[in-house]
Structure formats: C-alpha cells, structure tokens
Design a protein around this motif. Structure first.
Motif, mmCIF file in Angstrom:
data_model
loop_
_atom_site.group_PDB
_atom_site.id
_atom_site.type_symbol
_atom_site.label_atom_id
_atom_site.label_comp_id
_atom_site.label_asym_id
_atom_site.label_seq_id
_atom_site.Cartn_x
_atom_site.Cartn_y
_atom_site.Cartn_z
ATOM 1 N N PRO A 241 0.791 -1.463 -0.434
ATOM 2 C CA PRO A 241 0.135 -0.145 0.011
ATOM 3 C C PRO A 241 1.125 1.018 0.528
ATOM 4 O O PRO A 241 0.338 2.200 -0.531
ATOM 5 C CB PRO A 241 -0.744 -0.070 1.040
ATOM 6 N N MET A 242 2.380 1.477 0.773
ATOM 7 C CA MET A 242 2.459 2.605 0.734
ATOM 8 C C MET A 242 3.674 2.813 -0.969
ATOM 9 O O MET A 242 3.513 4.164 -0.801
ATOM 10 C CB MET A 242 3.856 2.029 1.317
ATOM 11 N N TRP A 244 0.741 3.378 -3.454
ATOM 12 C CA TRP A 244 0.094 3.773 -3.978
ATOM 13 C C TRP A 244 -1.159 4.446 -3.623
ATOM 14 O O TRP A 244 -0.543 5.235 -1.516
ATOM 15 C CB TRP A 244 -1.292 2.146 -4.233
ATOM 16 N N MET A 245 -0.908 5.301 -4.049
ATOM 17 C CA MET A 245 -2.375 6.310 -4.170
ATOM 18 C C MET A 245 -3.122 5.489 -2.812
ATOM 19 O O MET A 245 -3.992 4.803 -3.701
ATOM 20 C CB MET A 245 -3.385 7.514 -5.043
ATOM 21 N N SER A 246 -4.025 6.088 -2.190
ATOM 22 C CA SER A 246 -5.161 5.811 -1.604
ATOM 23 C C SER A 246 -5.699 5.718 -2.769
ATOM 24 O O SER A 246 -6.860 4.351 -2.326
ATOM 25 C CB SER A 246 -5.132 6.968 -0.319
ATOM 26 N N ASP A 247 -6.555 6.082 -3.194
ATOM 27 C CA ASP A 247 -7.812 5.831 -4.249
ATOM 28 C C ASP A 247 -7.607 4.288 -4.703
ATOM 29 O O ASP A 247 -7.856 3.708 -5.203
ATOM 30 C CB ASP A 247 -8.280 6.555 -4.866
ATOM 31 N N TRP A 249 -4.696 2.709 -3.794
ATOM 32 C CA TRP A 249 -5.161 0.963 -3.491
ATOM 33 C C TRP A 249 -6.938 0.038 -2.741
ATOM 34 O O TRP A 249 -6.655 -0.179 -3.336
ATOM 35 C CB TRP A 249 -4.501 1.206 -1.833
ATOM 36 N N TRP A 292 -4.087 4.570 -14.120
ATOM 37 C CA TRP A 292 -3.209 5.812 -13.886
ATOM 38 C C TRP A 292 -2.748 5.175 -12.505
ATOM 39 O O TRP A 292 -1.042 5.790 -11.981
ATOM 40 C CB TRP A 292 -4.175 6.616 -14.190
ATOM 41 N N TYR A 293 -3.555 4.876 -12.019
ATOM 42 C CA TYR A 293 -3.131 3.974 -10.378
ATOM 43 C C TYR A 293 -2.139 3.167 -10.278
ATOM 44 O O TYR A 293 -1.290 3.174 -9.653
ATOM 45 C CB TYR A 293 -4.513 3.575 -9.591
ATOM 46 N N ASN A 333 1.001 12.765 -15.221
ATOM 47 C CA ASN A 333 0.285 13.194 -14.206
ATOM 48 C C ASN A 333 -0.139 14.896 -14.130
ATOM 49 O O ASN A 333 -0.296 15.310 -12.544
ATOM 50 C CB ASN A 333 1.546 13.389 -13.015
ATOM 51 N N MET A 361 -8.188 12.104 -15.736
ATOM 52 C CA MET A 361 -6.277 12.334 -16.355
ATOM 53 C C MET A 361 -5.943 11.713 -17.751
ATOM 54 O O MET A 361 -6.311 11.546 -18.470
ATOM 55 C CB MET A 361 -5.507 11.152 -15.722
ATOM 56 N N PRO A 385 -9.010 8.112 -13.611
ATOM 57 C CA PRO A 385 -7.470 7.071 -13.353
ATOM 58 C C PRO A 385 -7.732 5.112 -12.833
ATOM 59 O O PRO A 385 -6.653 5.075 -13.440
ATOM 60 C CB PRO A 385 -7.453 7.991 -11.874
#
Ligand SMILES: [Fe+3]
Ligand SMILES: [Fe+3]
Ligand SMILES: [Fe+3]
Ligand SMILES: [Fe+3]
Lengths: 401, 401, 401, 401
Positions: A241-242, A244-247, A249, A292-293, A333, A361, A385
């Motif tokens: 998870p570290m 990734w973006m929160s959304d 993940w 995108w994620y 980005n 995006m 994304p």
C-alpha cells in the motif's frame, strides 16, 4: 468564438471526398471480423457495442451536417436520433448509455444500410460543400477515427468476458516498439509553448496554444516494458500500500488487481489476451492495459514519476524521443482541465470535449489502435484514473538532479 | 429413493422418439423469429438469452443422457459444459449467470449445429434406450418445455428494453379467456389429497401425494381482468401503503410501479407490450405481468385474498373452474416449500427443484406461454414475490362465510 | 372483527397496574448497563438503538392509549410522533428506519423523562381504565416485552462491531440447557389443532385456532449443540454447496460465513461473543446465532430436516420435549403466512403483524432474551432466512420411518 | 529529503508549550457544546465522530512524538493505536473508516482521560524537546487544527440528519463578509512564484516554492453571495444540463440537488441550517456548502470561470482582495496534484498529504471554521468535486479581455 479549424485551404473539396470515403471504409473494415452478435453486446457501461459505434458516427454526420445543410435530405429513420445520440444535450433526449447493449434492433445490416444512406447523401453534400460546413465534416471524420479506436478497445473487452477468449483477428500483428533499457532525455527549465497553433485540424481542448513554465526534468526515451512490470510484481508491487495513492490502493483491493488487465496466469507463464487472442506475454514489449493508479505506483516503486502533459508535449520534440505514438497512450500526471483561455467550439459540438474536464487524467501520444495520422503531439486523450481497458502505457520521468 | 417417474410402460421407446423430435422442433420454432442478435442478449440477471436456452437444454441431454449412456459419444465441444451448465454443482463449475449475455461466441449457428449433433446422438440412444435411462429422457423433454416458456418471457423482457419496442411476432394471437364477473365456487372443509400420485410424469416437487386439511373457502371461477385492475389503479391502489405488504410497498416505491409490467400509458389510453408488439390494452382480458406483491395488494383492496396452493389444486377439480391453464400463472399465498415426505430425485438432477425452496411463492395453473400439455393441476411453478416478467395472473379467493 | 384478547376478566384493573409497572421497569433495568453512547448507535438497518426502543415503546402507549383515552393528556413533545413511530402508516409519517442512529437528540435522559411522563399519565388512565381499552394496554406491554428482547439482540450486535468487544454485562449468566445426544419423539399422523384459542393474550397472527393435518414424524427432544456444529464445520459444512439452498449458498459466499455469528477463532480455540463478553465456546451448549440457511444446511448434512411450525407446536405438548423456551428461537421450515381465517386486529394496530407475512420464516419457542412468561407454544416469531443476530437455534426433525 | 519546517528558531521551547496548550484547549472548547451522544455518531463515511477527532489527534502525538521520544512513556491503552489511526499504513492496521461511529467505547470521558494522559506526557517531553522532534510537535498542532475544522463540519452534517435540526451552539455568530457587487482585479501575465518558501510552518504539499506561468486574467475581489445564487436558481441553474460538467449533472440528478446543502425551503422563504441552528438565509452573505460541480456550473452561467490555484495565490497579494480567509474555502479549477519537485516528508508522516493527490480539486483561502492563523495564501485544501459538507464557497475569475 472558437470555430473548428480546417485542414488545408477552405473551399478545396476534392481531398475531403476521398478522405471521407477512406475513413468510413476503415470503420467497416474494423467491424468486418465481427459477427452481428459480436457487434451487439456491451460488456460494461463505459464500453459501447461495435454496431452502436458504426451507427453513432453516422448519426453525427446526419445530425450536424446533412440535416442543417443538405436541402431535401430525408432521415433514414426518425427514431435513430434517440438511439444513437451519445451525450449531446442540445441534440435532444437519448437512449441511456448503459442500455446500448439492448439494441438487437436495428440489426447490424440495418446499420449498414444507414451508413450507405448517409454516405450517399454526404457524397451529394460534399460535391457542393458550403465552406462554413467543411470544418464540421473534418470533425465528423476525426470523431469517427476516435470511435475506430474505441471500437477496438471495446470489442477486446467484450471478447475478454467470454470464457472461450475468442480472437478478434487471429492474424493480428503487434506493433514493434523500442526495446532495451530506457535513456533519459533532458528537458531544460524555462517558458515553453504548448497546445495546437497551426492550421491543421485540432480538437478544441488542444487550444489555445499558450505559454507554460517547464521545470527542468528528464524523461524516458521509451516505454516501460512487460519485463519491467514483472519485476514490479515480483517485488510485491500489488501488495504494498505504501506505493499507491490511497484511492488507487482501494481500487486495487476492491477489484482484486494482481496484474495488468488482460493478463492471464497459466501454468507455463503469463499470457496476454490481445486482439489476436491469448498469446504468450512478450517480455520486451511495452506494458499496456494499466490504470493511472498502477502507472503511478510503478513510477514510485521505480524511484521516478509520471511526466506532466506539458513536459510530455515539449519532450516529444526532442531527438531520441521514441514511440510517441503507435504503441500505447501514455498516462501523465496532469488532470484533464481546460487550457488558459479555452473556449469550446460554437454550437452543439461545443459539448464535444468541454463537459468532461473533471475526474480524468490526460494521456498523451497514441496507441496501436489509433488510426494512423489521427493523433499529434498536442493531442489530449483522457480517462478516469481507474480505467484499464484502453491500450494505456507508461513513460517515466524524473526531476532534474 | 425417489426416481423420476415415467409416462407410460417402461421399455416402450417408440413414442419417446416422436416426442423428442416434437419438443426439440418446438424450441427451434420459438426461436425462429429471432435474429442471432436477438438471441444473444440478456436483459437482466434473472433472464437468459434465447441462444443460451437453446444450448442449455441441449447440454442437459448431452450431460445426463449421452455421456453416461451412449458408448463412444463424442462431445460436440468440451468447453460447452462450462458455458451451458445452469446451476448443477454436481456437474462442475460454470459460467456466471449474469454474464450469459457476453457469449457472442459460440454463434447462434454453432448452437444449431450443437443441437443437431446431440439430436443425432439421441436418436441413436433412443433406438436402444436402457429402461433406467428413460425417465431422464422424459425429464430432459419436460426441462426443455420449461425453457420454452422462459425463452418467451425472457425475449419479451429483452425486446421491452428496446425503445423501438419491436414485436417478437407481429401476428401473435392472444388466447381467449373467460370474461364477465367472477362467480365464486365453494370448497368444502375437510381432509383432501394433493400432489402427484399417478403414473405419468411429474416433477419431484409435486410429490409425494399427501393429505392436507382444507379450511372451507370460496374461489373465483376466473381470473382478474385488466378492467378490474384499472379500477384498482383508479382507486389509488399504487399509492395506498395500507393495502400492501411492507416489503411490497418498499418494492413499489423503489421500482416506481404504477401499473403492471409492460403497460405503457399513451395519450389515448393504456397500451400493453405483448409478443405481438405494443397493442391497445384489452379491458376484458386477464391482467398479467404482476408481482405477488401487487396481486396480494389487489386482493386486499377487493376484500378478498389469494388462494393457497392446496386450495387451488383441490378447487381445480370443481366444475366451473375456468382458465386453470393457457392464460396466466396464478399467484397463491403459499410459499414454495417441500411437501411432507419430499425426496429430491437421485443423482445430479436432485438439484433440479429442491435447492430453490426458499424465498419464492407458488404459482399454479399455466400460461399462454406454457407448452400445451406441459402442466397439470399438481404442477408447482415458483418465483420471488417481486417477479413481474412472467405471464403471471391472479385468481381471487375468500373465506367461507 | 378480531379484537385483541385480554388476559383475565375484563374490568379488573388492579393486576394490570402492577404488571404495567413491572414491564416498564424491566426495560429500564435492561438499559441500565448501557451508557448514553451505547444507547444511541444503530449498527445495521435491521437493528435499533436502545434509546429508540425505550422511546418507541413509550410512544406506543402515548399514541394508542393516552391520546385517545385520557382526557386532557398533553403530549410530552409533539415531534416525538415523527421520531418514534416505527412502521404504522395509519399513525402518520416517520423517521426513516436506517437513520435511527442519527438521533443524538433527544438525549437519553430526555427519553427517561418521556417515559416518566407517560408512566404518570398511564397510572392515571389505569386507575379508571375503560374496559374496551384494556386489551390495548396488554398489547402495549406485550409489545414492550418484544422490544426488550430486541434491545438485547441489537446491543449485542452493536457491541460486536467494536474491536474492543466490550461486555454488555460482565456478570452475565448463560442459561442451562439439556445436554447429551438427542432422542427423537414420535408425532403421530392425523388432524391436529394449532393456534391460540384460550382467553389469555395472544397476537393476532396466532389466530384463529384451526385444524391442520400432521404427517407422522419424529422430533428431537433437545437443541443442536455447539459440539454438533463443530462437527458440521469440520466436515466442510461451510464449503459444500450441495448441502445448501441456492440462496443460502449465495449468502454464505457473499458474507463469508465460516461459523455462526459472534464466533471468533483464537489461537487456543473458538470463542463466542456473548452479552457477558468474549468467552470460550461451550461445546455442550446449544448453538445460536445461525441463519435459517445454516440451520437448513446443517439438517441436510445430519440426514434430518427442520420441523414445520405445526409439527413444532403439536410436539411441544409431548412429554420429554425440552428447552421449548429459554434458550433459543428454533427455526422451522414454515414460511410466515396467515393462518386460515386470519383477521388482523381492528384499527391502527392491525399493522402490527399482518404486513410482514412474506419473505420470512417462522421460529418457535423462545430464547434466553425472551422475557419470562412472554412466549407460549402458539407464539410465532419470524425473521428473514439470512438473519443471524437473534438468539436463533435449531431443533431437528425427521420423517417417520 | 524534505523535513517538516519549523516556526521560529529551533531549540526555543517556551512558545511551543503555550501553543500546545492553546491548541489542545481549543479542541476541547469546540467539543464542549456536544453531549457524549453527539460526539459518538458518524453521519456518513466521509465524516468522523467528534470523539474520534479528539482521540485521533491525541493518538498522533502519542504515536509520532511520545513513543519515539519520551523514555519510559507508557501508552494510555494499547488498543487505541488500532482504533484511532486514521490512514497511516506505516503505523499498522486500523479500524475501518466507515465504522468509526460504532465506537461507543471508549466513552467520551475515557477520551478526555486519554487527552490528559498524553498532555501530561507531552508537557514532560516539551520541557526537554530534542530539536529534531520539534517540527513534529508543530505538525501535530497543525494537524489538530485541521481536525478542529473537520469536527465542526462533521457535527454540522451529523446534526443536519436529525429531523429536530438541533443547534450546535444557539449563540453562534456568523462572520461578516464583504458585500456589494464584486469588482474584478487585474492579474498580469508573466512568470510568478507560488508555494511556500519561508521559514514558518507549511505542509509538504505547499512546497517547493516554484515558478509558474500566469496567463493574464481578472479575479473577483469578493465571494459570490446567496443573492447571486438565488438568481442562478431562479434562472433554472439546477435544471439546465448545458451549464454543467457531465459528471456534475449526473451527481445533481442522482442526489436531487436543488439548492446548496443545508438549505431548507420553508413557506416564508429559504432557511439555512447553521451551527446556530436553522436561520433565515442571509441574502448578502457568501454562499456556502456548494460542491465544485455547482460552483463550476454557476461560473459558466455567470459567463465567468473558476480561478486556478496559481491565479488565486498570486491574486491574494493584490490590494483589494477581500475575504481570502475567514468565510469559506474557495473552489479553484486546479486538480490537487504535486508541485514540480514535490517530496513528501520523511518517515511515516510522509503519508500525510501525498497519497491523496488524485480525484480531488483544490480549495484556497480558509473558512469560518478554520482556526485563526492556521491557513496562509499558499495553503492547499482539497476535496472531491462532489463534496458539499465543508464551508465551501466561490470566487469568480475571467480571462483578460
Ligand atoms: Fe461520439
Ligand atoms: Fe435448466
Ligand atoms: Fe414496535
Ligand atoms: Fe488526521
């Protein structure tokens, strides 16, 4: 006022007739390997049936060119306006998008007849095209080229839902991309100009050409490969998870991502579902069908970042910048937002791009599914994304040292 | 042990060959008005594509008859077991039900070939049918008859999703039902026997024949009409929560019910979407396409109630009981539960009925879509209380004075 | 007409005053271990906050007794009718059920004051109670007793959502149930009478008393134990679709069931979250917090079946029938439907039971959370087949040999 | 490396002790009007209970300051790490965000004790604070100030779900904003610097200070008023899809928007639910509780546009720029993305801002709920475009002529 810009000197109709014929024929060629059944289904709300693409692009010419400009034009079917309008509020009510797969009627051959009817009328119109209508013809062709790409991405998704994994075209040839380790090209700091400014066609969202400030950076000369992606996976990329973006993940967990879309793990290794069917994954080929994620997480893992769309556009002119087009759309980005001074086109086609400038995006370049000659360095493609069903790829960047 | 019961003396194979041919041909006749596109789509998870019905009924013969009983039988396609198994856990994994509409391949003509392949093999098997296999042949035919009805209800729903409202068969003839005000037939109190007990075919869920106690009541000799339903609507039936079950009122609100399914309000009155297309609503005809919730609310509004399935079955033998079959399935106030002493069939077909005995209400009789001769008074049809896409109708009852 | 039946001779008000006080005090005693915070939350739409239970039962007396019968009664707060009406359409609009946990105001102490206000007025009314109002007082008390049980099941669920797993009452004493292997009691075939027929109180759904036909069977003298359930689990009960109803298997998969609700696997064995907190699972104790789906699958695994509610009620009078009440509600294989000749009560309380007679299965008996003396053999409890948060248990039956 | 920047000279601990006390006391003052019940509920997944805000801000100090830096520190409760971690993957697993309202335990007073315990330990730590820890203390205080604002917006939303519409503080005083028609301030074209560059505290997302190109434009000197918004509504703003982004129109339809959040239509006009309860809408006051979608549609209707965050930041230094802070956060047309050269902070607090840089739009300025002195012109607030429960407002811009 922001009228659609034309390609070439206004008034010269000869080339447009040939171009019209070529674009329209290409759509039919793309649909040729598909049965009426294949053309009918909608595998998710974001995708459309091939038959619908064929009809909707035709509706565009009928609605925006023939009805206003061709005296005595008779609509092929009054009801098609409702069925094949995509999202133009100004053009009246329309069939709900997620229900496009319910249209077993009109049958595929009726759409073929619709296309012939409109092509005949367009031929008549093009013989004596009012100069002010010409930009709309060009827009109609550009629009149809965009739907050609979608026809391909959407049918790939549709066929992927079938446990038999049927091939769109068993003889499908993959494009050849640059291989080997990426080199990073230097992009110097300073004011630069981006956006479309010439006389050829461009979408309204590429305008106006304007100044922007580029912070110095370095940008890869080629795309990230499947081999690179396998290293990311082997290093736990989809379980960290570290990175990734929160959304991102959350999307990864909710949808159970463990690899790019259309990858299949088989006993003897990874396979990829392609327009040519299920084939062994080529390690050297650029990765595609990533959100995108995923692209952003990969970049973090690699100690790099995604380029902005401004950086991408300026860098595309650098010597050594490879595979700008023809392989995969490249996530940036940058959020899809209006350029400074942006004005949508006049009239109903003003809804073409402007009302989607949120929650998306930008991708730059062009893919193997993009019609040759369709895109250009200022071209702005855009998707949410989490989208993975496009031929989306990844080019890395990094800050200047 | 509860083996499938046979029709007629065991060992006599002659009639079954003709019957096999007739049932199989009837399925193809029902699908004949449909294009390959029509046959491919699934308009909701509860419905299935016509092509799927054609293939699944064929898979049933292949799986339960040919593979176990015909030496040297070669499957038409190994992958069809996965595609066309509906819900038999014992028969292995299967394609997810809501994804049946994604099967553009195999194409309709491949399903035609599949049917021919299995029919040829079945002809061979039927020439020398082991007596113990005969009940399964009969079950396969009964099964196919059930899917014939579903093919019709499902395609009606699918076509109803098309804004063009195309007709399944423009020459469709509606059945003639009893008309005029209903008379109520007396059903005396006492012990009665219900369930199937004879030597003909019946589904396991109709057995064993058993005693039940009938409380004296009265039951209508005919079905509720569209005119009756219009009176209910005019009296605010769809806007009066006090008439409804709590869950029914919630469904009515959530789905915005204002009339039976397939009714369309037009400027000059109500129309009904039928297999023959959109037609003026016939006031005298029995109402159909109503959920159990609506039927139950109507009965309360009318000061009556729904009959139980026991009452219905006993009453069906009374003189004057009209339209038991041929018009619409009649909702009862009985939940679909096992009869006392119920045993599912032996083997894989034990999953046929037994595992659905929860969350469903029983309907009795038979509809215009039920193959002639398929149903009988002990027949138990069942659907969830919110289902409306079947040819579901309503016969009222009331307690004895 | 179906008026609420009274307990004891009409007109005798003395005992009802004491009973009123006792029932009302018991509710407050049940809420006593709960902080205002505990009383405020709603952990799922099916459950209600403890504060809401306390207020709603009070609203019942205010609405159905005080306003119609006590001259000069002044409502405690005009707005409480909206807040604390549960589902009575006839009593006007109401706060949405899933939003009950949003009511931080009125605070718990205002509900205490509301209860005192209504209790004082009820004392006044009970001193000179019109005989025709007496059944409604009894109904109000029975209603409050039902909510006492719900208060307990709902708070157990609410506390179970807290990772700290706090105890409702650390000194909680579990009831003692019959242990050892079950013996099966014979129930002979024949006509039997079930339903409430005496002069004491009963809910409308228990009436009228009526004849039914009992098929001979055998029924267990005690409940299925946790040890039995562990054997089912060890044998793959939660991983074997062939044991389950189709809807049950879907629920099991969707909700990830691997054990009864409130079971927690710890390193040294199974624990159970109880009103006394997390405690080691007692193998000999009856299993509880199981859905109908699980109960039915267990019975199939055990080669037995669930009893019907008619069988249960008749068998409850047999010598040797143990733990009818006081441990857990016992799922039956009967859907919750009206008895023959059922009439809801007159007036607004007619909505009490009748409008829930669909989509629910009957449970019989009574649980450790049922107020002593509240239930009786004719009592019909009901919940949807997937419900697990009640103290629901299981008694097996089997067909006669 | 991007360490948190400190305010004032490193080593000087005196002011930080006072500041620590002041910030912590302000949180408690904000919670003071709320009962334990009020503090417990969570009215939607995006909001958190007041009690949770109080505990989580405390957990921040415990986790990032006390445990690493105060020898011999004993945690208040080992289990609180799980309960009150918000989203720090590096700090271990945590209670699911949508379940925060289930925490009736620990009770509000235990959170008070937790705060006292941590405050005592922090006092000890601050007496001899290692210089390298000081930035984290400042971050903890800035973090708590952010949660102070959320505590207010979240409780306003929670109370708005109660049909009684209780006031947070009946004596609530609204701030005074500039009124009258807006004047437009000129912003000249050219390179400008934005972002935080000084020595005071700033969040990592405000850095690095960097050059950007400003296209000349004009920006309003004040915020859009409720009167302006009423004109938009009267002109059909909420019924005109052509004014909206496509996603915005979908949100408007799905959620039934007809006015800003917290507006209530009453017989004698519009009311607004405020922290002071339901009050008549002040026409001259700035509009608030609008989504980005609404703000953007309004701007289009008005023939203007939203400013970018760069324009906003540069314009904020212009003479005449009013109500930058203290009234409402101002939506910009900039997506929340990293600045060129952005580096998240080192260590676990690196998750503070960086992982949310997608799917959000930037708001600038500060609101009536922002603690005085908390924000600054370079401050970047961010929310998804559909968010309405914040004190979000609107300042218009337009392209230079
Ligand atoms: Fe289009
Ligand atoms: Fe079937
Ligand atoms: Fe109640
Ligand atoms: Fe926080």
């Amino acid at each position: 006022m922001n009228l659609i810009q034309t390609r070439g000197p206004a008034g010269s109709t000869a080339p447009i007739e040939a171009r019209y014929a070529a674009v329209r024929a290409r759509t039919e060629a793309l649909a040729a390997p598909l049965s009426a059944e294949d053309q009918c289904i909608q595998s998710m709300p974001d995708a459309s049936p091939a038959k619908w693409h064929r009809a909707h692009t035709t509706w565009f010419f009928e609605t925006f060119l023939l009805i206003p400009n061709l005296a005595g034009y008779r609509r092929f079917d009054e009801r098609f306006g409702f069925l094949f309008n995509s999202y133009y509020e100004a053009a009246g009510p329309r069939h709900a998008r997620p229900q496009r797969g319910m249209l077993t009627r009109p049958p595929a051959e009726a759409v073929t007849a619709y296309r012939a009817h409109v092509d005949a009328a367009m031929a008549e119109l093009l013989r004596d095209l009012p100069p002010e209508a010409r930009p709309l013809v060009e827009l109609g062709l550009q629009h149809e080229e965009q739907h050609q790409e979608l026809l391909l991405t959407d049918i790939l998704h549709a066929l992927s839902q079938n446990p038999l994994l049927p091939a769109y075209d068993p003889d499908w040839q993959e494009p050849r991309a640059a291989t080997g380790p990426a080199r990073f090209l230097d992009l110097p700091e300073g004011v630069a100009e981006i956006g479309h400014g010439g006389s050829g066609f461009a979408f309204d969202n590429e305008t106006p050409r304007h100044r922007t400030w580029i912070t110095g950076c370095r940008i890869a000369d080629r795309l990230v490969s499947n081999a690179d992606w396998l290293a990311f996976m082997a290093d736990g990329g989809y379980r960290s998870p570290m990175l990734w973006m929160s959304d991102g993940w959350a999307a990864c967990a909710a949808e159970g991502w463990e690899a790019p879309m259309h990858w299949h793990r088989r006993e003897d290794g990874w396979m990829q579902f392609t327009p040519g069917g299920l084939r062994p994954l080529e390690r050297a080929a650029p990765v595609r069908h990533i959100s995108w994620y995923e692209a952003e997480a990969f970049a973090r893992w690699a100690g790099k970042r995604l380029p902005t769309e401004m950086e991408w556009e300026v860098a595309a002119a650098l010597p050594g910048f490879r595979d700008a087009a023809g392989i995969g759309w490249q996530w940036t980005n940058s959020a899809y937002l209006p350029y400074p001074g942006f004005r949508p086109w006049e009239g109903a086609v003003g809804e073409y791009n402007g009302k989607f400038m949120i929650n998306q995006m930008v991708l730059r370049g062009g893919s193997l599914a993009t019609p040759p000659g369709h895109a250009r360095p200022s071209y702005r493609n855009f998707f949410p994304p989490g989208a993975r069903w496009q031929f989306s790829a990844l080019r890395l960047a990094e800050d200047a040292a």
